[in-house]
Design a protein around this motif. Sequence first.
Motif, PDB file in Angstrom:
ATOM      1  N   ILE A 122       7.052 -17.124  14.553  1.00 13.86           N
ATOM      2  CA  ILE A 122       7.665 -16.789  15.526  1.00 13.86           C
ATOM      3  C   ILE A 122       9.487 -18.264  15.344  1.00 13.86           C
ATOM      4  CG2 ILE A 122       9.038 -16.920  17.844  1.00 13.86           C
ATOM      5  CD1 ILE A 122       5.877 -15.247  18.552  1.00 13.86           C
ATOM      6  N   VAL A 123       8.653 -19.640  15.253  1.00 10.00           N
ATOM      7  CA  VAL A 123       9.654 -20.601  14.952  1.00 10.00           C
ATOM      8  C   VAL A 123      10.162 -20.171  13.857  1.00 10.00           C
ATOM      9  CG1 VAL A 123       9.333 -23.309  15.159  1.00 10.00           C
ATOM     10  CG2 VAL A 123       8.125 -22.482  17.081  1.00 10.00           C
ATOM     11  N   ALA A 124       9.878 -20.449  12.336  1.00  9.93           N
ATOM     12  CA  ALA A 124       9.842 -20.603  11.089  1.00  9.93           C
ATOM     13  C   ALA A 124      11.318 -19.324  11.051  1.00  9.93           C
ATOM     14  CB  ALA A 124       9.185 -20.577  10.411  1.00  9.93           C
ATOM     15  N   LYS A 125      10.629 -18.088  10.852  1.00  9.54           N
ATOM     16  CA  LYS A 125      11.960 -17.157  10.768  1.00  9.54           C
ATOM     17  C   LYS A 125      11.866 -16.153  11.740  1.00  9.54           C
ATOM     18  CE  LYS A 125       9.115 -16.714   6.841  1.00  9.54           C
ATOM     19  NZ  LYS A 125       9.624 -17.027   5.080  1.00  9.54           N
ATOM     20  N   GLY A 126      11.663 -16.419  13.314  1.00 12.18           N
ATOM     21  CA  GLY A 126      12.438 -16.078  13.931  1.00 12.18           C
ATOM     22  C   GLY A 126      13.738 -17.427  14.514  1.00 12.18           C
ATOM     23  N   LYS A 127      13.152 -18.143  14.327  1.00  9.95           N
ATOM     24  CA  LYS A 127      14.043 -18.683  14.304  1.00  9.95           C
ATOM     25  C   LYS A 127      14.595 -19.420  15.570  1.00  9.95           C
ATOM     26  CE  LYS A 127      14.937 -18.920  10.341  1.00  9.95           C
ATOM     27  NZ  LYS A 127      14.654 -20.213   9.108  1.00  9.95           N
ATOM     28  N   VAL A 128      13.789 -19.882  16.249  1.00  8.07           N
ATOM     29  CA  VAL A 128      13.714 -20.032  17.800  1.00  8.07           C
ATOM     30  C   VAL A 128      12.715 -21.028  17.966  1.00  8.07           C
ATOM     31  CG1 VAL A 128      12.649 -19.040  20.078  1.00  8.07           C
ATOM     32  CG2 VAL A 128      13.090 -17.384  18.607  1.00  8.07           C
ATOM     33  N   PRO A 129      13.472 -22.249  18.682  1.00 10.71           N
ATOM     34  CA  PRO A 129      13.439 -23.750  19.476  1.00 10.71           C
ATOM     35  C   PRO A 129      11.633 -23.412  19.770  1.00 10.71           C
ATOM     36  CG  PRO A 129      15.205 -23.047  20.414  1.00 10.71           C
ATOM     37  CD  PRO A 129      14.730 -21.873  19.519  1.00 10.71           C
ATOM     38  N   SER A 130      10.475 -24.057  19.036  1.00 16.50           N
ATOM     39  CA  SER A 130       9.122 -24.094  19.238  1.00 16.50           C
ATOM     40  C   SER A 130       9.134 -24.954  20.814  1.00 16.50           C
ATOM     41  CB  SER A 130       8.827 -25.342  18.741  1.00 16.50           C
ATOM     42  OG  SER A 130       9.736 -27.075  18.842  1.00 16.50           O
ATOM     43  N   PHE A 131      10.033 -24.875  21.469  1.00 21.76           N
ATOM     44  CA  PHE A 131       9.304 -25.460  22.780  1.00 21.76           C
ATOM     45  C   PHE A 131       9.976 -24.284  23.761  1.00 21.76           C
ATOM     46  CE2 PHE A 131      10.969 -24.912  27.218  1.00 21.76           C
ATOM     47  CZ  PHE A 131      10.476 -27.357  27.916  1.00 21.76           C
ATOM     48  N   ALA A 209      15.596 -30.879   3.101  1.00 23.51           N
ATOM     49  CA  ALA A 209      14.229 -30.733   2.659  1.00 23.51           C
ATOM     50  C   ALA A 209      14.740 -28.933   2.193  1.00 23.51           C
ATOM     51  CB  ALA A 209      13.754 -30.699   4.069  1.00 23.51           C
ATOM     52  N   LEU A 210      15.588 -28.654   2.490  1.00 26.55           N
ATOM     53  CA  LEU A 210      15.312 -27.480   1.885  1.00 26.55           C
ATOM     54  C   LEU A 210      16.024 -26.996   0.915  1.00 26.55           C
ATOM     55  CD1 LEU A 210      17.012 -25.007   5.061  1.00 26.55           C
ATOM     56  CD2 LEU A 210      15.464 -24.319   3.739  1.00 26.55           C
ATOM     57  N   LEU A 211      17.099 -28.061   0.752  1.00 20.84           N
ATOM     58  CA  LEU A 211      18.232 -28.716  -0.564  1.00 20.84           C
ATOM     59  C   LEU A 211      17.164 -29.163  -1.236  1.00 20.84           C
ATOM     60  CD1 LEU A 211      21.519 -30.288   0.790  1.00 20.84           C
ATOM     61  CD2 LEU A 211      21.316 -27.616   0.028  1.00 20.84           C
ATOM     62  N   THR A 212      16.167 -30.544  -1.746  1.00 18.51           N
ATOM     63  CA  THR A 212      15.426 -30.768  -1.690  1.00 18.51           C
ATOM     64  C   THR A 212      14.343 -29.331  -2.886  1.00 18.51           C
ATOM     65  OG1 THR A 212      13.559 -31.236  -0.306  1.00 18.51           O
ATOM     66  CG2 THR A 212      15.656 -32.690  -1.429  1.00 18.51           C
ATOM     67  N   GLY A 213      14.830 -28.345  -1.744  1.00 17.21           N
ATOM     68  CA  GLY A 213      12.905 -26.808  -2.972  1.00 17.21           C
ATOM     69  C   GLY A 213      12.569 -27.394  -1.838  1.00 17.21           C
ATOM     70  N   ILE A 214      11.957 -27.757  -0.781  1.00 16.92           N
ATOM     71  CA  ILE A 214      10.704 -27.588  -0.067  1.00 16.92           C
ATOM     72  C   ILE A 214      10.978 -26.714   0.713  1.00 16.92           C
ATOM     73  CG2 ILE A 214       9.977 -28.685   2.141  1.00 16.92           C
ATOM     74  CD1 ILE A 214      10.586 -31.388   1.713  1.00 16.92           C
ATOM     75  N   ARG A 215       9.709 -25.154   1.150  1.00 16.82           N
ATOM     76  CA  ARG A 215       9.500 -24.384   1.352  1.00 16.82           C
ATOM     77  C   ARG A 215       9.859 -24.375   3.071  1.00 16.82           C
ATOM     78  NH1 ARG A 215       6.144 -20.153  -2.969  1.00 16.82           N
ATOM     79  NH2 ARG A 215       7.682 -20.309  -4.303  1.00 16.82           N
ATOM     80  N   VAL A 216      10.648 -24.588   3.512  1.00 18.24           N
ATOM     81  CA  VAL A 216      10.501 -25.153   4.896  1.00 18.24           C
ATOM     82  C   VAL A 216       9.834 -24.263   6.143  1.00 18.24           C
ATOM     83  CG1 VAL A 216      12.048 -25.924   7.059  1.00 18.24           C
ATOM     84  CG2 VAL A 216      12.489 -26.951   4.786  1.00 18.24           C
ATOM     85  N   ASP A 217      10.653 -23.151   5.681  1.00 22.90           N
ATOM     86  CA  ASP A 217       9.182 -21.913   6.860  1.00 22.90           C
ATOM     87  C   ASP A 217       7.537 -21.862   6.378  1.00 22.90           C
ATOM     88  OD1 ASP A 217      11.614 -21.051   7.504  1.00 22.90           O
ATOM     89  OD2 ASP A 217      11.606 -19.458   6.881  1.00 22.90           O
ATOM     90  N   ARG A 218       7.412 -22.096   5.364  1.00 26.33           N
ATOM     91  CA  ARG A 218       6.224 -22.211   4.554  1.00 26.33           C
ATOM     92  C   ARG A 218       5.430 -23.038   5.270  1.00 26.33           C
ATOM     93  NH1 ARG A 218       4.404 -21.554  -0.882  1.00 26.33           N
ATOM     94  NH2 ARG A 218       5.596 -18.899  -0.249  1.00 26.33           N
ATOM     95  N   VAL A 219       5.585 -24.223   6.330  1.00 25.77           N
ATOM     96  CA  VAL A 219       5.143 -25.681   5.799  1.00 25.77           C
ATOM     97  C   VAL A 219       4.784 -25.763   7.226  1.00 25.77           C
ATOM     98  CG1 VAL A 219       5.919 -28.511   6.332  1.00 25.77           C
ATOM     99  CG2 VAL A 219       6.301 -26.757   4.035  1.00 25.77           C
TER     100      VAL A 219
END
Length: 327
Positions: A122-131, A209-219
Amino acid sequence: MSDLSAREPASANGKTWFHREDMRRFFPILLLLVLAGIFSLASPRFLQFNNMMIVAQQAVVLLVAALGMTFVIIAGSIDLSVGAIVALAALVAAETSGTLGVFAIIPACAVGILCGITNGTIVAKGKVPSFIVTLGAMVIYRGIVLFFTRGAPVSIEDEVFLDVYSGRTAGIPHSMLIAIVMIVIAAVMLNLTVFGREVRAIGGGERIALLTGIRVDRVKIAIFALLGFMCGVAGLLQSARAMSATAQLGEGLELDAIAAVVVGGTPLTGGIGSLQGTILGALIITILSNGMNIIGLDPYFQNLVKGAVLVLSVFVTIDRKKIGIIK
């Protein structure tokens, strides 16, 4: 005189005598020594071997949960559902201990991981703040525990389960040995793997991190799943120690886990942090509670002291360069 020299006092060799990074690094050790000194002077019982063993056992559940929280906070997120996940995992362990015995750790950790993956997705794919996500998850998971327990404790009677997870060998509690294993796992993942470097990179700057190729959502999903796994282990250990699972189990643990990480020198702004600091932080929070109980401090006043220590820790560890406007 340059602007830099005008702002920072210099030593004889031209280096500044004070660095915020030094304060962040040494603050946990200094705080631990100060607390130990105060409580040992206030009560001779504090430094007794039996009490130190009690402190070590009390710190185990908090430490295991805080290890997972360290990854989340280094990545720049936060999780408020920790205590509820611990309670849910403890309930699963208690319900399955009669049939699975020591293997009840499998469904307990599986439930923790599932909760973590749900939060992370939900945080990564839904772009909702983790709080916000984990605040709502805290209520949901605690509600599930209340629904199935109806407020009544679920007892654990399997002797082998209790012996393995809360017994002792040569005087050493098994829970401490399990905590050491969790420390090793967390240390390897944070310091010796690509995953650990990606966690730090995301906390240091998600866009970069995104620009360097890191799969942010997966991490992100992975770090919440890792925290869920740690909560599963913590819930199992807590249920074994209490010989039951209750709806109240783990209440307030999320705040203690966050406090342990922050007191240990990991700033809430993310990007940096260490497991060594978290270990010290967990000891500090446990010693603080233990010491205040030993000297007979008013329970209502204890919360004020804990809050003051947390605010002081945030003040010392926060990276102000990463905050544009303080609100």
